[in-house]
Motif scaffolding. Structure first.
Motif, PDB file in Angstrom:
ATOM      1  N   ALA A 170      -8.797 -10.482   0.129  1.00  0.00           N
ATOM      2  CA  ALA A 170      -7.427  -9.989   0.263  1.00  0.00           C
ATOM      3  C   ALA A 170      -7.298  -8.523  -0.114  1.00  0.00           C
ATOM      4  O   ALA A 170      -6.256  -7.913   0.091  1.00  0.00           O
ATOM      5  CB  ALA A 170      -6.484 -10.823  -0.605  1.00  0.00           C
ATOM      6  N   MET A 171      -8.346  -7.924  -0.665  1.00  0.00           N
ATOM      7  CA  MET A 171      -8.268  -6.528  -1.077  1.00  0.00           C
ATOM      8  C   MET A 171      -8.421  -5.610   0.133  1.00  0.00           C
ATOM      9  O   MET A 171      -9.007  -5.968   1.148  1.00  0.00           O
ATOM     10  CB  MET A 171      -9.345  -6.216  -2.113  1.00  0.00           C
ATOM     11  N   VAL A 172      -7.875  -4.434   0.013  1.00  0.00           N
ATOM     12  CA  VAL A 172      -7.988  -3.399   1.038  1.00  0.00           C
ATOM     13  C   VAL A 172      -9.044  -2.396   0.597  1.00  0.00           C
ATOM     14  O   VAL A 172      -8.979  -1.866  -0.496  1.00  0.00           O
ATOM     15  CB  VAL A 172      -6.640  -2.687   1.268  1.00  0.00           C
ATOM     16  N   PHE A 173      -9.983  -2.098   1.485  1.00  0.00           N
ATOM     17  CA  PHE A 173     -11.094  -1.211   1.142  1.00  0.00           C
ATOM     18  C   PHE A 173     -10.709   0.240   1.410  1.00  0.00           C
ATOM     19  O   PHE A 173     -10.250   0.581   2.503  1.00  0.00           O
ATOM     20  CB  PHE A 173     -12.338  -1.573   1.963  1.00  0.00           C
TER      21      PHE A 173
ATOM     22  N   GLY B 293       0.837  -1.197   0.000  1.00  0.00           N
ATOM     23  CA  GLY B 293       0.000   0.000   0.000  1.00  0.00           C
ATOM     24  C   GLY B 293       0.866   1.240   0.000  1.00  0.00           C
ATOM     25  O   GLY B 293       0.899   1.978   0.990  1.00  0.00           O
ATOM     26  N   TRP B 294       1.589   1.487  -1.092  1.00  0.00           N
ATOM     27  CA  TRP B 294       2.556   2.580  -1.154  1.00  0.00           C
ATOM     28  C   TRP B 294       1.870   3.938  -1.160  1.00  0.00           C
ATOM     29  O   TRP B 294       0.834   4.139  -1.793  1.00  0.00           O
ATOM     30  CB  TRP B 294       3.429   2.455  -2.404  1.00  0.00           C
ATOM     31  N   HIS B 295       2.507   4.889  -0.470  1.00  0.00           N
ATOM     32  CA  HIS B 295       2.069   6.280  -0.479  1.00  0.00           C
ATOM     33  C   HIS B 295       3.304   7.180  -0.508  1.00  0.00           C
ATOM     34  O   HIS B 295       4.296   6.910   0.170  1.00  0.00           O
ATOM     35  CB  HIS B 295       1.238   6.621   0.757  1.00  0.00           C
ATOM     36  N   ASP B 296       3.220   8.256  -1.307  1.00  0.00           N
ATOM     37  CA  ASP B 296       4.311   9.235  -1.357  1.00  0.00           C
ATOM     38  C   ASP B 296       4.281  10.127  -0.122  1.00  0.00           C
ATOM     39  O   ASP B 296       3.221  10.398   0.448  1.00  0.00           O
ATOM     40  CB  ASP B 296       4.180  10.117  -2.601  1.00  0.00           C
TER      41      ASP B 296
ATOM     42  N   LEU C  79     -17.978  -3.255   5.574  1.00  0.00           N
ATOM     43  CA  LEU C  79     -18.692  -3.824   6.712  1.00  0.00           C
ATOM     44  C   LEU C  79     -19.155  -5.251   6.468  1.00  0.00           C
ATOM     45  O   LEU C  79     -19.506  -5.954   7.416  1.00  0.00           O
ATOM     46  CB  LEU C  79     -19.897  -2.938   7.063  1.00  0.00           C
ATOM     47  N   GLN C  80     -19.150  -5.666   5.215  1.00  0.00           N
ATOM     48  CA  GLN C  80     -19.514  -7.058   4.938  1.00  0.00           C
ATOM     49  C   GLN C  80     -18.498  -8.037   5.504  1.00  0.00           C
ATOM     50  O   GLN C  80     -18.794  -9.227   5.669  1.00  0.00           O
ATOM     51  CB  GLN C  80     -19.663  -7.274   3.428  1.00  0.00           C
ATOM     52  N   LEU C  81     -17.293  -7.549   5.816  1.00  0.00           N
ATOM     53  CA  LEU C  81     -16.312  -8.417   6.487  1.00  0.00           C
ATOM     54  C   LEU C  81     -16.801  -8.851   7.861  1.00  0.00           C
ATOM     55  O   LEU C  81     -16.366  -9.887   8.384  1.00  0.00           O
ATOM     56  CB  LEU C  81     -14.972  -7.681   6.621  1.00  0.00           C
TER      57      LEU C  81
ATOM     58  N   THR D 221     -15.040   3.435  -2.335  1.00  0.00           N
ATOM     59  CA  THR D 221     -16.115   2.459  -2.242  1.00  0.00           C
ATOM     60  C   THR D 221     -16.955   2.760  -1.000  1.00  0.00           C
ATOM     61  O   THR D 221     -16.427   3.239   0.006  1.00  0.00           O
ATOM     62  CB  THR D 221     -15.569   1.028  -2.135  1.00  0.00           C
ATOM     63  N   PRO D 222     -18.254   2.502  -1.029  1.00  0.00           N
ATOM     64  CA  PRO D 222     -19.090   2.785   0.146  1.00  0.00           C
ATOM     65  C   PRO D 222     -18.709   1.891   1.312  1.00  0.00           C
ATOM     66  O   PRO D 222     -18.204   0.773   1.133  1.00  0.00           O
ATOM     67  CB  PRO D 222     -20.510   2.483  -0.361  1.00  0.00           C
TER      68      PRO D 222
END
Length: 524
Positions: free
Chosen positions: A204-207, A58-61, A218-220, A212-213
């Motif tokens: 495995a995705m990051v929300f 999850g790279w950020h500058d 919250l479905q997790l 995304t709403p």
């Protein structure tokens, strides 16, 4: 004279040509260098974006790290570069591609062919460990040397010195540390994936809730045991309401057993709901993140009333559906709604100018001072009719009416309990009752906030109806303002929300209010 030499006709032109050439070079060279640097910067940005898009990190500058930081590849001290918000890697811009290929990010879901799903080894990352951490082997401070040194497990947050690292620690199973109850183990999600028939969902995705709403994230909660999930909302009261609306969608889908309890980290301007629940009026980083998580684990579950605000426009030919809002904090008509409306209009034009909490409050103060002189909401009692549980209430010469669900209003002011010798029952957020008060203007609101005056207490009710007979008036629900013409506003109970209340710290107002109530009980 015959002896004098005349200048050659082309020597002056040649000199002028050199001058023009040097002038063009002096002008065009900086332009060329600037364009070339901009082109190279654009190429680097495209290169970084390409790496960010394909990477599992999850790279950020960042233009400037807030503390001494060392690159995980070249071990050099860096001021700017990139960091992974998932595993904590920090890297210089030139080493970004190497770091992306060399280091693996945190695995949220284990691979299906993993040998043991019930145990997972530590995931050690070298360098940039917190200064307050201690080695699990020798119990001495880690990260104290000015270089890339020592290791930290990104799951359990344990740290160990370079010289104390042993092979047994590298192969040891991770217990997820102090916050194990707030972490979903990768092995658990792997088991869920194997049992579920629906293979389309990728856990495995990051929300990213900006894209995304929140209902998707919250479905997790449906993957966890019943009534076990806790959610920390970092933002203002509007953000909390946004998440609670998504929780209501879970109820509609029949997922009541998986509904999470919600805690708040106050990052907004007012934060009245956060203050009511004991989370404070603002968070500026003075409390470590670890302590915030401890507070979330220790918090008590409570219920919060949520109300439906229905606005029906007057007129026989009005075919539009009534407006409906969900209220957590308060509904108001009058000067405070006017200030919110003016603030909202200017923030829509230039959002970047309203990113500071102090600046936002200064803007509110400006519009409040302006309304003290103009009094746009005067003679409100002649324009509206108010009913509490079906009974008409006679109003004095007011400029504003506020319908409260929680104890705080206007950035930390208690309206219902007030001050002075006269005592009133505490305003509760779970009793199904609304408190209704009136104000005489913007100056009166300012006096109330500095505890120099009390509002006009109208009463309590289960249902509130307000009829605006004429004119346009500003209204707001939880900071969402609009200008409203003749209409009927009805406030009725909608549902309950499961919240988390933290009682670790009490304000002076809380202590004085509780002591007043105890004195009343003693006299009875």
């Amino acid at each position: 004279m015959e002896g004098e030499k005349r200048p050659e006709p082309y020597s002056g032109l040649f000199a002028d040509g050199h001058l023009v050439l040097w002038t063009l070079c002096s002008v065009l060279l900086p332009v060329f260098i600037t364009c070339w640097c901009s082109l190279q910067r654009s190429r680097r940005q495209l290169h970084r974006r390409d790496i960010f898009r394909k990477s599992k990190h999850g790279w950020h500058d960042t233009d400037l790290f807030s503390h001494p930081t060392y690159c995980c590849v070249c071990a050099q001290h860096i001021l700017q570069g990139a960091f992974c918000d998932c595993c904590g890697l920090r890297v210089d811009e030139g080493c970004l591609k190497k770091a992306d290929m060399r280091f693996q990010c945190k695995e949220i879901v284990l691979k299906p062919d993993a040998k043991a799903l019930d145990a997972m080894p530590h995931h050690w990352i070298r360098g940039n460990v917190p200064l307050c951490s201690c080695c699990v082997v020798c119990t001495q401070q880690c990260g104290s040397q000015p270089k890339l040194c020592d290791y930290r497990c990104i799951w359990c947050q344990k740290t160990v010195h370079d010289e104390c690292m042993r092979s047994s620690l590298k192969n040891e199973a991770c217990d997820f540390g102090e916050f194990r109850n707030l972490i979903i183990p990768p092995s658990y999600l792997t088991s869920i994936n194997q049992m579920r028939k629906d293979k389309k969902t990728d856990y495995a995705m990051v929300f990213d809730v900006t894209k995304t709403p929140p209902i998707k994230a919250l479905q997790l909660c449906t993957l966890l045991p019943y009534h076990s999930a806790r959610v920390l909302v970092c933002g203002g009261d509007g953000t909390v309401g946004w998440v609670l609306d998504a929780v209501d969608e879970m109820k509609i889908k029949g997922q009541e057993k998986y509904i999470p309890q919600v805690a708040v980290l106050p990052l907004g301007t007012g934060n009245d709901l956060s203050n009511t629940l004991g989370w404070g009026t603002s968070y500026t980083g003075e409390i470590p993140v670890a302590q915030v998580l401890r507070n979330v684990m220790e918090a008590d579950g409570i219920k919060l009333d949520r109300w439906k605000v229905q606005v029906t426009n007057k007129g026989y030919y009005n075919l539009r559906k009534p407006k409906e809002f969900t209220m957590n904090n308060y509904f108001s008509v009058g000067p405070d709604a006017l200030m919110a409306l003016n603030f909202h209009a200017h923030r829509e034009k230039a959002p970047s100018l309203f990113s500071s909490r102090i600046l936002n409050k200064a803007v509110y103060l400006f519009y409040g001072t302006k309304d003290c002189l103009v009094q746009e909401c005067k003679d409100l009692n002649k324009k509206v009719e108010l009913e509490l549980d079906g009974e008409r209430v006679e109003l004095p010469n007011l400029e504003g009416i506020i319908v409260l669900n929680i104890g705080y209003w206007g950035g930390g002011c208690r309206l219902w309990e007030g001050m002075g010798d006269e005592t009133y029952p505490l305003a509760r957020h779970d009793d199904g009752l609304l408190e209704v008060v009136g104000v005489y203007g913007s100056f009166h609101c300012a006096q109330i906030q500095v505890k120099l005056a009390n509002p006009f207490r109208i009463g309590q009710a289960h249902t509130v109806r307000l009829i605006l007979k004429c004119s346009m008036m500003p209204m707001q629900v939880d900071g969402e303002p609009w200008a409203q013409g003749p209409c009927t506003v009805t406030v009725t109970h909608k549902t309950h929300a499961l919240m988390l209340s933290f009682s670790g710290e009490q304000t002076d107002d809380d202590i004085s209010s509780h002591s007043d109530q105890e004195d009343v009980k003693d006299t009875e």
